[in-house]
Design an enzyme around this catalytic site. Structure first.
Site, mmCIF file in Angstrom:
data_model
loop_
_atom_site.group_PDB
_atom_site.id
_atom_site.type_symbol
_atom_site.label_atom_id
_atom_site.label_comp_id
_atom_site.label_asym_id
_atom_site.label_seq_id
_atom_site.Cartn_x
_atom_site.Cartn_y
_atom_site.Cartn_z
ATOM 1 N N SER A 1 73.376 74.488 41.675
ATOM 2 C CA SER A 1 73.537 73.427 40.470
ATOM 3 C C SER A 1 72.480 73.624 39.486
ATOM 4 C CB SER A 1 73.915 72.498 41.011
ATOM 5 O OG SER A 1 72.955 71.709 41.650
ATOM 6 N N SER B 1 71.357 74.439 45.955
ATOM 7 C CA SER B 1 71.143 74.308 44.419
ATOM 8 C C SER B 1 69.816 74.998 43.865
ATOM 9 C CB SER B 1 71.541 72.991 44.074
ATOM 10 O OG SER B 1 73.025 73.002 43.986
ATOM 11 N N LYS C 1 64.985 68.521 36.480
ATOM 12 C CA LYS C 1 66.655 68.484 36.709
ATOM 13 C C LYS C 1 66.912 67.087 36.285
ATOM 14 C CE LYS C 1 70.360 69.730 39.974
ATOM 15 N NZ LYS C 1 70.689 70.224 41.281
HETATM 16 N N1 GLN Z 1 76.980 74.693 45.477
HETATM 17 C C1 GLN Z 1 76.957 73.638 46.429
HETATM 18 C C2 GLN Z 1 77.864 72.515 45.986
HETATM 19 O O1 GLN Z 1 78.449 72.857 45.173
HETATM 20 C C3 GLN Z 1 75.489 73.102 46.622
HETATM 21 C C4 GLN Z 1 75.294 72.001 45.778
HETATM 22 C C5 GLN Z 1 73.924 71.581 45.703
HETATM 23 O O2 GLN Z 1 72.795 72.229 46.578
HETATM 24 N N2 GLN Z 1 73.555 70.638 44.928
HETATM 25 O O3 GLN Z 1 77.918 71.755 46.655
#
Ligand code: GLN
Length: 441
Positions: free
Chosen positions: A133, A157, A58
């Protein structure tokens, strides 16, 4: 031809053919360099545990010489000068890093659509969101562009895109994996974890990257991962009211199978505060993200974030800046920390009564790009993943089948540091779901 050379050539072929459709990778290493490295690995006499595996990373994790852009214009040209601890550990075990993966900008998002590099697509369901994400991590593994990938999970994410793309994703307990070299979203919640095709591969990668690290004082020592005899598991089932009934039904089919075939039993659990997890999470993330981004002022790293980032990132920065003002001291961040502590205690209490909690990974199925979804719908995506981050426990998402040709994932959640048990339970579930996956495909 050696195993790694052969493997990397086949990955490169697939990436060249299909990445333009999937957009999972946003940087792929030079082919010649990769093949030279593959040959060197193939000719080693003593091979490491990740020998033969091609791995994607990532874009918020530092790999020396590659861009840690966080899929943002802010860090578009930022080349990492060093390896994150997880990367050094992968290299020490002969894993081959092939390139950097797309994601929501600075890991802020639910669908991969906030990336400044264009959205990633879901290889399992054309035209549907891959989840975020870590959109590129799940999409790349699902498309067969690499064997495994690293993602980061602050509130879901890794697990959300794993569920939407039909692959396995693990959020380790807080402190289980070093965050050194991860460009943070929220330092008190972030964890790096594996995305893989199956539980065994995820276990292998997690075993390599885990463990104490002097460079991250929150890390703790942990024994080598091993498959445990799980026996007659006592599980608690957790859902939220907005969960799609078809997901609950499919999960029930799997659990019926486990109850009959494996003699597992369900114990009713009442997990308090799960309904306030989202409200607790966002003030923490916004405040910590605001603080973490202060170094991105355009002098040392890339561009000034306020001048270059997208709307979701800017929303969080301005929210975080507001919450951090002296006049609000003690009102939001401190309160959210206090609730986080309550949630942590509540998980400890419940996980003392049962071996694990089982819950859907997301309350909904992946939806078609372009569908109008409300902000409430987006926030609800993480309703069942955020609680584990707040509680600091470990959680894995595994595929259990399809509804309308869309993949469905469920989570196994175990107490902090009980990764071996969690993975062993997941392995049992993986065995019983195979026929269900085939039947619902
Ligand atoms: N969807 C969550 C957010 O927008 C989780 C993001 C993540 O785990 N990096 O914060």
């Amino acid at each position: 031809m050696g195993i790694v050379e052969d493997k990397v050539k086949s990955c490169l072929f697939k990436i060249k053919e299909y990445n333009k459709l999937i957009n999972a990778f946003i940087e792929v290493r030079d082919e010649k360099e990769l093949i030279t490295e593959a040959k060197a690995l193939d000719s080693k006499s003593k091979k490491g545990r990740l020998y033969g595996y091609v791995i994607g990373v990532k874009s918020n994790i530092c790999v020396r010489g590659l861009r840690a852009s966080c899929a943002s214009n802010t860090l578009k040209d930022y080349v990492s000068p060093y390896d994150a601890t997880v990367i050094s550990r992968i290299k020490d075990e002969d894993g081959l890093i092939i390139g950097m993966l797309n994601c929501d900008e600075f890991a802020c998002g639910w669908t991969g659509e906030t990336s400044a590099f264009g959205k990633a697509h879901n290889p399992a369901v054309p035209d549907h969101v891959p989840g975020g994400s870590s959109s590129g991590s799940a999409a790349a593994v699902s498309a067969g562009f690499c064997d495994m990938a690293l993602g980061s999970d602050t509130g879901g994410s890794i697990r959300v895109p794993a569920a939407f793309c039909g692959v396995v994703g693990v959020k380790p307990s807080y402190g289980y994996v070093s965050r050194y070299g991860l460009i943070d979203l929220s330092m008190s919640l972030d964890q790096i974890g594996p995305v893989a095709k199956n539980v065994s591969d995820a276990m292998l990668l997690l075993d390599v990257i885990k463990g104490i690290d002097d460079r991250d004082t929150t890390t703790f020592d942990s024994k080598s991962l091993k498959i445990e005899k799980v026996g007659k598991i006592k599980f608690g089932m957790v859902t939220v009211p907005e969960t799609d009934v078809r997901i609950i039904d499919l999960m029930a089919t799997v659990l019926d199978e486990a109850t009959v075939g494996l003699k597992w039993s369900e114990k009713k659990v009442a997990l308090k505060y799960i309904d306030i997890a989202i409200q607790t999470y966002h003030p923490l993330v916004w405040t910590e993200f605001f603080s973490a981004t202060r170094r991105m002022d355009g002098r040392r790293f890339g561009k000034k974030i306020e001048d270059s980032a997208g709307v979701e990132v800017l929303r969080r920065i301005s929210g975080g800046s507001e919450i951090s003002k002296a006049e609000f001291e003690g009102q939001y961040y401190q309160k959210a920390l206090a609730v986080k502590e309550l949630i942590k205690k509540e998980f400890e209490r419940v996980l003392d009564e049962v071996d694990c909690l089982i819950m859907p990974t997301t309350p909904m199925l992946p939806w078609k790009f372009g569908t109008k979804v409300s902000i409430e719908h987006l926030y609800a995506v993480d309703a069942l993943t955020i609680p584990s981050n707040l509680a600091e426990v470990c959680a894995i998402s595994i595929p259990i089948g399809f509804i309308d040709k869309k993949p469905v994932g469920i989570q196994v959640v175990c107490a902090k540091g009980c990764e071996s048990k969690m993975l062993s339970i997941a392995l049992e579930i993986e065995k019983i779901v195979n026929p269900i996956i085939i039947k619902t495909q």
